[in-house]
Write a protein that holds these residues in place. Sequence first.
Motif, mmCIF file in Angstrom:
data_model
loop_
_atom_site.group_PDB
_atom_site.id
_atom_site.type_symbol
_atom_site.label_atom_id
_atom_site.label_comp_id
_atom_site.label_asym_id
_atom_site.label_seq_id
_atom_site.Cartn_x
_atom_site.Cartn_y
_atom_site.Cartn_z
ATOM 1 N N THR B 98 -3.082 6.930 -1.190
ATOM 2 C CA THR B 98 -3.075 7.660 0.080
ATOM 3 C C THR B 98 -3.224 6.696 1.257
ATOM 4 N N LEU B 99 -4.111 5.734 1.103
ATOM 5 C CA LEU B 99 -4.297 4.727 2.157
ATOM 6 C C LEU B 99 -2.997 3.963 2.381
ATOM 7 N N ARG B 100 -2.330 3.603 1.267
ATOM 8 C CA ARG B 100 -1.051 2.885 1.336
ATOM 9 C C ARG B 100 -0.024 3.703 2.140
ATOM 10 N N THR B 101 0.060 4.983 1.836
ATOM 11 C CA THR B 101 1.009 5.871 2.533
ATOM 12 C C THR B 101 0.683 5.955 4.017
ATOM 13 N N ILE B 102 -0.603 6.086 4.322
ATOM 14 C CA ILE B 102 -0.996 6.323 5.706
ATOM 15 C C ILE B 102 -0.905 5.056 6.549
ATOM 16 N N GLN B 103 -1.158 3.914 5.925
ATOM 17 C CA GLN B 103 -1.139 2.648 6.684
ATOM 18 C C GLN B 103 0.196 2.397 7.362
#
Lengths: 407, 407
Positions: B98-103
């Motif tokens: 999720t962090l990867r997607t949001i970054q």
Amino acid sequence: MSDTETLGVVGGGQLGRMLAEAAAPLGVEVVVLDPTPECPASPVARDQIVGDFDDEAGVRELAARADHLTYEIELADPDLLEAVGEEYGVPVNPDPETLRTIQDKLVQKRALQDAGIPVPEFQQVDDREDLIAALDEFGSVMLKAREGGYDGRGNVPVEDESDVDEALAEIEAATDGDGTRAMAEEFVAFEREVSVIGVKGEDEIRTFPLGENVHREEILRETVVPARTAEAVAERARGVAEAVLDLLSGRGVYGIELFETPDGEILVNEIAPRPHNSGHYTIEGALTSQFEQHARAVTGRPLGATDLRSPTVSANLLGNGEERRPAEWSGDDAILRHPGASLHWYGKHEVYPLRKMGHLTVVGDSEALRASEERTGCAREHRSDAEDETERLLREARELRDEVTFQ
Amino acid sequence: MSDTETLGVVGGGQLGRMLAEAAAPLGVEVVVLDPTPECPASPVARDQIVGDFDDEAGVRELAARADHLTYEIELADPDLLEAVGEEYGVPVNPDPETLRTIQDKLVQKRALQDAGIPVPEFQQVDDREDLIAALDEFGSVMLKAREGGYDGRGNVPVEDESDVDEALAEIEAATDGDGTRAMAEEFVAFEREVSVIGVKGEDEIRTFPLGENVHREEILRETVVPARTAEAVAERARGVAEAVLDLLSGRGVYGIELFETPDGEILVNEIAPRPHNSGHYTIEGALTSQFEQHARAVTGRPLGATDLRSPTVSANLLGNGEERRPAEWSGDDAILRHPGASLHWYGKHEVYPLRKMGHLTVVGDSEALRASEERTGCAREHRSDAEDETERLLREARELRDEVTFQ
């Protein structure tokens, strides 16, 4: 103002922990002095100095790091605090003189009586003869060790002469063999136990609403706010609390335990010169918590509003079982799932019978109040709604409390 | 459950600080990893590990001490967290994926669009030609660096071709010369900016009430709750927020920034996989704070109630002046004296223009609500009373905010 101030606190139990939690948002860092490594306050304090409450080197180290000094336990040493505070130029609040007065229950009661504040009748008890004389005068009495008692330890009810020897032995045991040094107080057949959390600032005093305290085995179980009593009684209690705050010197929060008599009179039972178990409800229940008020007062900041946000009940989570053991527990899920309930865990690593391990608070829901308004279309039924709500909150708090068990 | 659990947090800024304040009452100790010694979270955390957010040794040390891992800043490294979490058997939430997607704002927007969630129209911009094409299609656009921007940095409005070169230069500067890597979004002439703080637990999602956000110079100034918009719009926003929470994987709090268009439609602007500035009002304003919710969610505890306790406004305390300097300040007295106002100081030792130094919150007074009921005798006038109250709270919050100055 500088970016950060430091408040040095003698004692790092749950009161120091909740004080540190409340001080941080004000820009106040807390350092505590406590003999137990990893004491409850330590994870949320800037630092813990490990040392006894009356350890001179420890108090000096605390003063050297602090802009302000206070204490969260009556076992603090007033002489040492006074001397070290003066030496380091760090103000100590509440006043060490106040701590000295309060530490000795007889001196405390005399000071209150001399100021015209209503208290139960009492007599000094230095030996068997004094106790018999007190029984003759008052009928049954509560025999209290003058110093060192807490949570009911050092308090012994004495109904007649047959109880005398056992009572005196118990008092002597509770005072570490320091002679009898006790007082006998008329036994008050109170209607209810209530308390006022008061706070004294630079040039103002404020009081929180009257709380009703339910004890069992002389330990506080629940606090119900507002107290389920007449408005006139609450007013009287507020007046007595204000007189107490006027009498005592030094900024800070005071827990003022009161008896309400069957005819609605108010008598002062005991005073604590610090945040009090019966004021934990203020964290969620009032506009400013007692811990924030204490941090504000002892650092010389303005006091906050003491208004209630909604009816509120708190319940202590006490250790059960038979012996001292690691604090493995369960039952917090029910508390966490309950709308309006909050958990306060103190982080104590060991549990024993009746040890205060945490507390929970249940607040009334002002949205619920509004929904009930929309339902009824009119506001005049609210007063009884609010009373019903207090009963409901107390029932809920007890049910949630009973879910918690220690292995 | 054991007496204490430890939550490891990448980042120790104000979000980590307020997370630590909220976690302690649950029996959860916090350890943070942050490059700045004496970071804002450090005085209330059990410990700070001094190290960069993507420092492998630091993240390993954090994992070795933690029962659960999370992050309070998008600069955390998802690959490192994923690998270290697996190696140490410590769950990381929200999901590193999720962090990867949001970054990457472009990847984030595509994921939302693919899930049928309403977003502004957008296009990938890798060079000057792409940007000109986007201008042709959308008229004016907001050009956004795909990674690393925050508080408006890395966002550049582009009205026509004459702005293009400067905008591209600005984006490249904001991305440390990592090429253009940007996206262009149709310029949304929104009616208002709103946000939903959502929380995702093991098998449930919850949302807080809709907040209305007032920005200036692309930095959040105030959040007003409930948002001053139609009930139908608030419902629509809640539906969109729930779709976002369904889409993303991993437990925790998410800040979901939204645009309300002039015709009452809701578009997702950006998502933060952590507590969000626009959710600070929940500390006093809601039954459970966003920080407690995050601590609950990432440690696998049940979620709390998200109901509003009263209308609430928060206002950021931002650095002023021209340069970086020690954070000497004044003006907290007015905040502390104001009934219903709370101060949250972040303990940052230096101030610079627009730096978030703290915030204040003003809650409506349910006692005042009751007094108004008694005055009017009837509840049907409350809705307009509540609206008046929101306006009053916003005015008060701004006045108090304006009292704060830095030397």
